[in-house]
Design an enzyme around this catalytic site. Structure first.
Site, short mmCIF file in Angstrom:
data_model
loop_
_atom_site.label_atom_id
_atom_site.label_comp_id
_atom_site.label_asym_id
_atom_site.label_seq_id
_atom_site.Cartn_x
_atom_site.Cartn_y
_atom_site.Cartn_z
CG ASP A 1 -1.80 1.23 1.30
OD1 ASP A 1 -2.92 1.15 0.76
OD2 ASP A 1 -1.39 2.27 1.87
CE1 TYR B 1 0.51 7.82 2.68
CE2 TYR B 1 1.01 5.62 1.86
CZ TYR B 1 0.17 6.49 2.56
OH TYR B 1 -0.98 6.00 3.12
CE LYS C 1 -3.94 4.80 0.59
NZ LYS C 1 -2.53 4.36 0.61
CG HIS D 1 -4.77 9.83 0.11
ND1 HIS D 1 -3.41 9.85 -0.03
CD2 HIS D 1 -4.98 9.29 1.34
CE1 HIS D 1 -2.83 9.36 1.05
NE2 HIS D 1 -3.77 9.03 1.90
#
Length: 356
Positions: free
Chosen positions: A44, A49, A78, A111
């Site tokens: 994931d 990120y 996402k 997201h």
């Protein structure tokens, strides 16, 4: 080693994923390869990120060096909230695919249910301090559906959506959301939202399934963490002794036994192995009820607004947030809540909020 759940589109999702948020770049490639070696088949990540390039490199090298095939690994990413307009969604996924060195992702999620000001380029790290803007969630979802039709996403879904937001999309959806990824753990088990998702045949997926006991964040985060670390709860510790497992395994098993996909994040090899070795035992009905009793209705990430965001909309509308606090987003190492402009009085003392 991974057990699977069938999604509403007949694609299978491994029930345990490796969470990659906040794993240092210098450790991430090794961590990904080690996870695949251990038997993880679900990774994931998210644009925000800032680690898609490192994950893509690790995946490519591992596929080339072993017999593991791309189709055997489930990859989730996402959508960055700065690219939620209809014309921006597809190109944003294309950029994620370039970074991941993939032709498609297995799951592509919105997201958060709150759009942020559009960016003219794709940053390596999210710049933070962004304005929220008005984008209709149905517009975003229509573009998400196109990524499936074009073969760039096998499944699509959402993250941190509540029941109203899901129904708002479902009223017009050609493709139903396959997954809703939300915070869920023993202290905040999301029972109502889980029941709603099951009624709509949407799979619930839990981030922070252990309550993020070791997250290093703001002072408020650390206050909550030190006051109530569910991993060290006496009830859970007693069960760990009874089943000869770790407390983390007990908490993960509880969610898995409820039919929820879990995303524990760890870079520690021992804990990574423990987190996936939860399918060889079951909790009794009595012990499941004991964990139910740990529910105190408090989400792990519950803070005041840090004042970094300026909301441009005059009122809270469905296409902006739908509820007072629609979602959380990591910015500059902290979690920022989106408050509607009419709730300035909540900045100093936020309420306890459930996205249900």
């Amino acid at each position: 080693m991974a057990d699977y759940i069938m999604l509403n589109n007949e694609h299978r999702i491994p029930q345990v994923a490796l969470g990659t948020s906040r794993i240092p770049d210098e450790k991430l490639e090794v961590c990904i390869k080690l996870a695949l070696e251990m038997g993880y088949r679900h990774i994931d990540t998210a644009f925000i990120y800032g680690n898609e390039r490192a994950i893509g490199k690790a995946l490519q090298e591992y596929f080339e060096a072993t017999n593991l095939r791309r189709e055997e690994v489930f990859i989730t990413t996402k959508l960055l909230p700065n690219f939620m307009t209809e014309s921006a969604v597809g190109p944003a996924l294309d950029e994620s695919l370039r970074r991941l060195r993939l032709d498609y992702v297995d799951l592509f999620l919105i997201h958060i249910p709150c759009a942020m000001k559009h960016l003219d380029s794709y940053p390596e790290k999210h710049p933070g301090h962004e304005e929220t803007v008005q984008v209709d969630l149905r517009e975003t979802w229509k573009a998400m559906e196109e990524t499936v039709y074009k073969g760039k996403a096998r499944s699509i879904g959402v993250s941190s959506f509540n029941a109203k937001q899901l129904d708002y999309i479902l009223e017009v959806a050609r493709i139903k959301p396959a997954v809703n990824q939300v915070e869920a753990h023993a202290r905040f088990p999301q029972k109502k939202l889980h029941a709603f998702c099951k009624s709509r045949n949407i799979q619930l997926e839990a981030f922070s399934p252990l309550g993020s006991p070791y997250f290093n964040g703001s002072a408020i985060l650390n206050t909550i963490q030190s006051a109530d670390n569910v991993v060290e709860n006496s009830v859970v510790m007693d069960m760990a002794q009874k089943y000869k497992r770790t407390t983390g395994q007990i908490l993960l098993r509880n969610l898995v036994q409820r039919g929820i996909v879990v995303i524990p994040k760890s870079e520690n090899p021992q804990r990574m192995r423990e987190n996936i070795e939860i399918f060889s035992f079951s909790l009794s009905d009595e012990d499941m009820k004991r964990i139910d009793e740990l529910d105190n209705g408090e989400r792990r990430f519950c803070f005041s607004c840090y004042g970094h965001l300026r909301t441009t909309s005059p009122v809270c509308k469905m296409h902006v947030c739908s509820v007072c606090v629609a979602a959380t987003i990591i910015q500059w190492g902290q979690l920022v809540q989106f408050l509607r402009p009419t709730c300035r009085n909540l900045v100093q003392r936020p309420p306890r909020i459930s996205i249900q």
